[in-house]
Write a protein that holds these residues in place. Structure first.
Motif, PDB file in Angstrom:
ATOM      1  N   ARG A 163     -51.959-123.154  -0.879  1.00 53.88           N
ATOM      2  CA  ARG A 163     -52.813-122.203  -0.173  1.00 53.88           C
ATOM      3  C   ARG A 163     -52.642-120.791  -0.720  1.00 53.88           C
ATOM      4  NH1 ARG A 163     -55.145-118.633   1.275  1.00 53.88           N
ATOM      5  NH2 ARG A 163     -55.875-117.968   3.339  1.00 53.88           N
ATOM      6  N   PHE A 164     -51.410-120.394  -0.989  1.00 51.15           N
ATOM      7  CA  PHE A 164     -51.157-118.975  -1.260  1.00 51.15           C
ATOM      8  C   PHE A 164     -50.677-118.691  -2.682  1.00 51.15           C
ATOM      9  CE2 PHE A 164     -50.865-118.594   3.506  1.00 51.15           C
ATOM     10  CZ  PHE A 164     -51.871-117.647   3.639  1.00 51.15           C
ATOM     11  N   PHE A 203     -47.998-124.465   1.620  1.00 53.34           N
ATOM     12  CA  PHE A 203     -48.240-123.029   1.447  1.00 53.34           C
ATOM     13  C   PHE A 203     -48.399-122.636  -0.021  1.00 53.34           C
ATOM     14  CE2 PHE A 203     -44.102-121.576  -0.083  1.00 53.34           C
ATOM     15  CZ  PHE A 203     -43.256-122.613   0.291  1.00 53.34           C
ATOM     16  N   VAL A 204     -47.787-123.388  -0.922  1.00 49.49           N
ATOM     17  CA  VAL A 204     -47.937-123.041  -2.342  1.00 49.49           C
ATOM     18  C   VAL A 204     -49.392-123.220  -2.767  1.00 49.49           C
ATOM     19  CG1 VAL A 204     -47.336-123.691  -4.699  1.00 49.49           C
ATOM     20  CG2 VAL A 204     -45.541-123.502  -2.957  1.00 49.49           C
TER      21      VAL A 204
END
Ligand SMILES: [Mg+2]
Ligand SMILES: [Mg+2]
Ligand SMILES: [Mg+2]
Ligand SMILES: [Mg+2]
Lengths: 330, 330, 330, 330
Positions: free
Chosen positions: B269-270, B266-267
Motif C-alpha cells: 500500500r505505502f 502496508f508495503v
C-alpha cells in the motif's frame, strides 16, 4: 555529494529501507547492524555492504554520514541519543519511543544541540492521497473540519502485539496524521472496547481523539482483520467531505456530487511505469542481458501502424504482412 | 558498477527521463544533447551534467556506457544505428521509427550485430495494472480472450498532431499492449472515422485490430479529449472480463461478482510513500535542512499514545497534557 | 379485496405516502386528514379523494380499513391508540413516539388487544442493500460482527431540528437497523459532541451504541451536511467487512478482495424500468395520449437490424435506407 | 377509471409484465393467453384472472381495454394488427417484428388508423441512468457527441439464439437507445466477427453503427458472457464523457474530474424502500398477518433514543434499561 547511510535494524522495515536505498534510490549503504548478525549479513550481502551486530559501531563509524534507525521500538532512544551526540542526521522509524518519557529525553537532547537532526518515520505524510486530502482541506472551499473517521486494518499480528503496542506502533500513524492535517494538538483520548477476536487483547479498538479546537476523530484499529490491509480516512467539513483510501482514490463529496480526480496527463498517470522501465533497463544494461520490449516489438508495431494509416485512406480493412520473427527475438 | 548515460533529446520526454535518472534513481547522466542547445543546457544544469547540440558526439563519447534516445521520432533511426555500430545499449522512445521501413533497417542492423542492444520505450508493460491484467489472462481460469476494448485519451494536442501521427505516436501503445498481452501478432487493421473535433484531422479515431487467432480489439484514440488524460482497457474472455484504468484499479468480472484487489500489507500500500520519505530525507541530509516529521512530532504522538493507553485501563476520556512547542520546532 | 386507506398527515411524508399509494400501487386512499386543511385538500385533490382537518373522523370512518399515520411525531400516540381501539391496522411513521413513555403506552394498548396491528415506518429494512448486508452477515462465512460504522447525513434542517430531535427523528433509523441486523438489543448509549456548525445545537453528533453481546457501533448524524443526502454503513466482522451506501452498492471485503455484486439478469437490472414503462403506459392509455416509443421507433429499429444481419453475411458496411418519418410520428 | 388489460404471452416476459401489473401497480389483468394453456393458467391463477390458449379472443374481448403483447417475436404482427383494427392500445414487446417488412406493415396499418395506438417495449428509455445520460447530453455543456461505446452482455442463451436473433432481440435495445439519445437516424451498420464461443454462431459480436450526423457507435453484444448480466454505455463528447451502467452509477468525466451524483434527499435515495414498505404492509393488512417492524421495535428504539438524549446532557455513557420482550412480539 554522495551520502553514506548506516542502517540499524535488519528486520522487515530495515530490509525494506535498505533495499529501497540501494536498488531504488542508487544510494550507498555503508553498513548494516542488527543484534541478529545472520539477518544483518543476509541484507548486507544483498545490497553489497558490510554487516555487524554492534549498532553503536555503525553510528560512530566516520564513514557513516547519516543513520536510519529501524530496530526494535525500545532501542530507538539510545541509538537516537548516540546519533545526536555526534551530530548525525537520523531517520527514526515510528514511534520515536514507545513511552512519552523516553521520547521526551530525545527531544530534550535535540534541543540542547540547538538544531534538528531527527526525522520520525511518519511516512503517511508522503502518501499522495493524504497530501491531496490536506490540500483539499487547506483550499478552504469546504469550510472547517468537524469530524474525522479513520479505519486502519492489518490482516494479522503476532500474539505479542498487545493492546498498548497497537497504540504506539499503529494508531500512532493516525495520531500523527490528525495533528499534521489539522495543524492542531490533541487534547483528549478515549479508548473504547467492544467485542474482540482475542480474549486478552482488545482487537479491534475504537479510539476517540479530540483536538484543541474541538474536532473529534474516531479511529478503528484492527490488527487481525484477516481479509487484508486497508487504511481509509474521511474528513467531514462544513460543506463536504474528503475521503482517501477508497479503491477509487481521493473522493470529494460536495454540491450533490462525488468527485474523483482524473489525471491531467500521461506523466501523472504513468510516472511509476516510466521509473520502473528505466530501473529495469539499467539493471539489464549492467548485466548485459536485455529483456524489455525489443527492436522486433518496435518493428512489428511500426508495420501495424503503417496498415492503420493505409486504412485511414482506403476506409476498409488492411491486412498486415509481418515477416517471420527472427531467431534473435525468440 | 555505475553506468554513465548519454541522453539524446531534452524535450518533454528527455526532461522526464533525465530527471528520473538523476533524482529518482541516483544515476549519473554523462551528457545531454539536443539540437536546441538552450534547452539541453537547462536540463544539464538542473541534473548536474554537460550539454551539447551534437547528439552523435554523445553517442561516440567513450565516457557514455548506454544511451537514452528521446529526440524527435524521425531522428530515432540514425541515432539508434550509431549506437548499434558502437555496441552501446539503447533505450529508444516509442515509436522505434515512424515508418515500418525505417524500423526494419534498425532491426536488420541489430540482427547483423547478432545481439540485442535496443529496448523500445513501451513503458506500459511496466504499469502495475497492465501486469495484473496479463497475470489474470494467463491464470487461465477466465478462459480464452475474445475481444478487447481500449480507450486512450489525451487532453489536447498541437495542430501538427495529424491523423497518421496519432497512430505512430499514440495508438502504437495499444498495438504493443495487444501483442504483449496475447502473445500473438496483429493480422488486420481498420481505421474508422466518424465525427471529428477538427476539420482536417480525424480525432477521435476508432481503430479495429485483429490478431492471428481472431481476437478483435477496438481502440478509441482521442488526442483532444479536453477533460483529461485517461487510458483504459477491458479484456473480454470466455468466463469473465478484466478491466484496467478504472478509478478503482483492476476489476475482474466473473461469477456474478465484480472483484477489485485489496492490498495484502502496508508495503504494497505505502511503498511509494516510503520511497518518497527516504528520497526527501536524503535531499534534506545533503542540504542540512530537515523539514520532515520532527522529534517534536514523535514526542507529541507519544504523549497522546500514553493517554490512549491510560484510557484502555480507565475506560473513560483521558486529557492530554502537552507542554508548549519549543522554538526549535516552529 | 381492495383496501381503503385513511391517511393522517399531509406534510412531506404524507404526500409521499399518499402519492405512492395512489399512483404507484393502484391503491384507494379513502380520505386525507391534516390540521392544515389547505394542504390536506391539495393532496386529496391530486390523488382523487376527500380532505378533512379531523384525523379522528378518518380513523373512525367505517369506509377506512387501515390507517397511515404521518402527522407530527407528538401526535402519533393519540392516533395510534384510536386505531388500536377500533382494531384497524396502522402504518405509523417513525418514531412510534418521541419519548419512550409514550411509545410504552402504545405498546401496552396493543398487548391488551392481544394482536399486532401496528407497523412502524422503519423503511430501511426494505432497502435492497441493507437486506443484502443482513444476508451477508447471516451467511456466516465472515464470522461474528465486531464493530459497525454508520454515517447518516442530510443536506439541511430547520432551526427547530434540535439535538434531541436529531436522535428521535433520524438516529432512530440506525438504532432500528442495528437491532434488526444483529438481532440483539442495545444496552448502552453515549453521545459525543465536538465542533458544531451551530452554536446551540450539536450538529454533527457522534453516537456510540453498544449491543448486549458487546458490538460497538458509531453513528455520525449530520443534519446540516450541506453537500447532499447520504446513508452509509460498514459492518466489521471477524473475517471481512460489508459496506452499503457506497456509490458502487454493496461491497464485501474478504480474502484480499473487494467484491461488488453483478446482477444475474435483465430483470434484476431493469425491473424499475419495466415497472415505470408499464405505469407510464397505463397513464397514457387512460389519457388516450401515447407518447412512449412508437411503432415508428419499432420500424426504424427493425430496418437497422435488417442491415446488421445483411452485414453479418457481407462482412462490410451496409447502408440503412429509411423512408421519411410519417407525420403521425412527429 | 380502471383499465382491464389483456395479456398475450405467458413466457418469461409475460409473467414479469403480468405480475408487475397485478402486484406492483394494482392493475386488473382481464385475461392471459398463451398457446401453451398450462403456463397461461399458471400465471392467471397466480394473478387472479382467466386463462386461454386463444390470443385473438383476448384481443376481441369487450372487457379488455388495452393489450400487452409478450408472445414470440414472429407473432407480434398478427396480434398488433388485430388490436389496431379494434382501436385498442398496445404495449408490444421489442422487437415490433423481427423483419423490417413485417414492422412496416404494422406501421402502415397504424397510419391508416390515423392515431397512435402502439407502444414498443423499449423499456431502457425508462431507466434512470439512461435518462440522466440523455439529460447530460442535452445540457449541452459537454459539447456534441462524437462516439458511443456500448456493452450488452447476457450470462447465457439457448442454442436457438443465433446470430440474426441476437440483433433483432438484443442489439435492438442499443439501436433504439442510440436513436433516442441522439435524436438522429442510423445510416450505416457493420457487423464485425472475431473469435466466438460457439462454432456456428457469432458470439460475441461487435456492431458498428453510424448516425446521420456521423457519430459512430460500437456495440459489443455477448449473449453467453457467463459471468452475469451487464449493460454499459459511454458517450464521448467534445468536452467530456458520460458513462452509465458502472457499479457507481452515472459518471461524468469533465474538467479533470470524474463526477458521480449524490442523491439530494432521502426520497430520492429510499423511494424504492418506501414503496416496498407500503406494498408489503398492504399485503399484510389483506392477510391479517403483520410481520413488519412492530410496536416493540418502535418502543425499543424510543428507549435507546431516550438514553442518547440523556447522554447529550451527562456527556458519558448511559445504560439502556429495556424490559423483557413481550410474548406478542416473539
Ligand atoms: Mg516498528
Ligand atoms: Mg515521442
Ligand atoms: Mg417524521
Ligand atoms: Mg422477446
Amino acid at each position: 555529494m554522495s551520502i553514506r547511510i548506516g542502517l540499524i535494524g535488519a528486520g522487515a522495515m530495515g530490509v525494506h529501507h535498505g533495499e529501497t536505498l540501494a536498488f531504488e534510490l542508487g544510494c550507498e549503504v555503508a553498513a548494516v547492524a542488527d543484534i541478529d548478525l545472520t539477518r544483518a549479513a543476509a541484507l548486507a550481502d544483498r545490497i553489497g555492504t558490510e554487516a555487524t551486530d554492534d549498532p553503536i559501531s555503525v553510528i560512530t563509524d566516520a564513514d557513516v554520514d547519516a543513520v536510519v534507525i529501524a530496530s526494535a521500538d525500545s532501542t530507538h532512544e539510545p541509538y537516537a541519543l548516540a546519533c545526536l551526540e555526534l551530530g548525525k542526521p537520523v531517520l527514526c522509524e515510528k514511534p520515536l519511543a514507545p513511552q512519552a518519557s523516553a521520547a521526551g529525553r530525545i527531544l530534550a537532547a535535540e534541543q540542547e544541540m540547538g538544531r534538528r537532526l531527527i526525522q520520525v518515520g511518519f511516512m503517511r505524510r508522503y502518501d499522495a492521497d493524504y497530501r491531496r486530502m490536506k490540500a483539499a482541506l487547506e483550499a478552504g472551499n469546504l469550510g472547517s473540519p468537524l469530524l474525522m473517521h479513520c479505519v486502519h486494518r492489518n490482516p494479522s499480528a503476532g500474539a505479542d502485539f498487545h493492546s498498548a503496542w497497537m497504540i504506539t506502533s499503529s494508531v500512532s500513524h493516525e495520531i500523527d496524521i490528525l495533528r499534521w492535517l489539522t495543524g492542531t494538538e490533541i487534547v483528549e483520548a478515549t479508548a473504547v472496547h467492544g467485542r474482540s477476536v482475542l480474549e486478552d487483547i482488545h482487537d479491534p479498538q475504537l479510539i476517540l481523539l479530540r483536538t484543541s479546537d474541538g474536532l473529534v476523530a474516531d479511529v478503528e484499529f484492527f490488527a487481525r482483520a484477516h481479509y487484508g490491509y486497508e487504511v481509509r480516512a474521511e474528513l467531514v467539513l462544513e460543506r463536504g467531505t474528503v475521503s482517501m483510501g477508497m479503491p477509487s482514490g481521493l473522493q470529494v463529496r460536495t454540491d450533490n456530487q462525488l468527485v474523483t480526480p482524473v489525471t491531467p496527463g500521461f506523466v501523472e498517470r504513468f510516472a511509476p511505469a516510466y521509473r520502473a522501465q528505466l530501473r529495469d533497463w539499467l539493471v539489464a544494461v549492467r548485466s548485459g542481458r536485455q529483456d524489455g520490449p525489443s527492436a522486433w516489438d518496435g518493428y512489428a508495431t511500426a508495420v501495424v501502424a503503417d496498415a492503420c494509416i493505409a486504412s485511414q485512406s482506403s476506409g476498409g480493412p488492411v491486412p498486415v504482412d509481418l515477416p517471420t520473427r527472427p531467431a534473435l527475438y525468440h
